[in-house]
Design an enzyme around this catalytic site. Structure first.
Site, mmCIF file in Angstrom:
data_model
loop_
_atom_site.group_PDB
_atom_site.id
_atom_site.type_symbol
_atom_site.label_atom_id
_atom_site.label_comp_id
_atom_site.label_asym_id
_atom_site.label_seq_id
_atom_site.Cartn_x
_atom_site.Cartn_y
_atom_site.Cartn_z
ATOM 1 N N LYS A 55 35.006 43.603 29.448
ATOM 2 C CA LYS A 55 35.793 42.441 29.871
ATOM 3 C C LYS A 55 37.264 42.825 29.830
ATOM 4 C CE LYS A 55 34.788 38.342 28.283
ATOM 5 N NZ LYS A 55 34.714 37.158 27.408
ATOM 6 N N CYS A 72 48.340 38.962 39.447
ATOM 7 C CA CYS A 72 47.293 39.126 40.455
ATOM 8 C C CYS A 72 46.021 38.397 40.038
ATOM 9 C CB CYS A 72 46.992 40.619 40.625
ATOM 10 S SG CYS A 72 45.640 40.958 41.748
ATOM 11 N N CYS A 74 43.372 38.535 42.619
ATOM 12 C CA CYS A 74 42.384 39.064 43.567
ATOM 13 C C CYS A 74 41.869 40.440 43.152
ATOM 14 C CB CYS A 74 42.975 39.151 44.972
ATOM 15 S SG CYS A 74 44.194 40.466 45.202
ATOM 16 N N CYS A 83 51.129 40.969 40.581
ATOM 17 C CA CYS A 83 50.805 40.805 41.996
ATOM 18 C C CYS A 83 51.737 41.659 42.853
ATOM 19 C CB CYS A 83 50.939 39.335 42.399
ATOM 20 S SG CYS A 83 50.589 39.035 44.142
ATOM 21 N N HIS A 87 46.644 40.306 47.996
ATOM 22 C CA HIS A 87 45.725 39.207 48.317
ATOM 23 C C HIS A 87 45.832 38.788 49.785
ATOM 24 C CE1 HIS A 87 49.498 37.300 46.996
ATOM 25 N NE2 HIS A 87 49.220 36.409 47.934
#
Length: 108
Positions: A55, A72, A74, A83, A87
Site C-alpha cells: 500500500k 496526483c 491518476c 501532479c 491526468h
C-alpha cells in the site's frame, strides 16, 4: 406399450433434456457475466509507482506545504506524488474525469 409410444417418449425426453441443458448453460453464462465479480481489477490504476509496497501512503506536515500543493490522483505523474498534468492525457485516452488534489491555505 408399443414400440412407437416408447420411442415417442424417448424423443420427448431427449428434447426436454436438451432444452433444460441449454437453458441451464445460458443461465450459468449470464450469471457469470453479470453477478460474479473478479476480485482483481483488470484496469490497474497504479502501473509503475512503488510496486514492491502493498500500500502506498504519502504523509506531509501541513507546515511544509507552503501556500499551495497539487497532488496526483491518476498515478501517471512523472513527479509523483505531485501532479504534472498527466491526468489530461489519461482523461483523453480513457474518457475518465480525474483531476489533481489541490491543497491550499485558507485566506485569512
Amino acid at each position: 406399450m408399443s414400440l412407437t409410444s416408447s420411442s415417442s417418449v424417448r424423443v420427448e425426453w431427449i428434447a426436454a433434456v436438451t432444452i433444460a441443458a441449454g437453458t441451464a448453460a445460458i443461465g450459468y453464462l449470464a450469471y457469470k457475466r453479470f453477478y460474479v465479480k473478479d476480485h482483481r481489477n483488470k484496469a490497474m490504476i497504479n502501473l509503475h509507482i512503488q510496486k514492491d509496497n502493498p500500500k502506498i501512503v504519502h504523509a506531509f506536515d501541513m507546515e511544509d506545504l507552503g501556500d499551495k500543493a497539487v497532488y496526483c490522483r491518476c498515478w501517471r505523474s512523472k513527479k509523483f506524488p505531485f501532479c504534472d498534468g498527466a491526468h489530461t492525457k489519461h482523461n483523453e485516452e480513457t474518457g475518465d474525469n480525474v483531476g489533481p488534489l489541490i491543497i491550499k491555505k485558507k485566506e485569512t
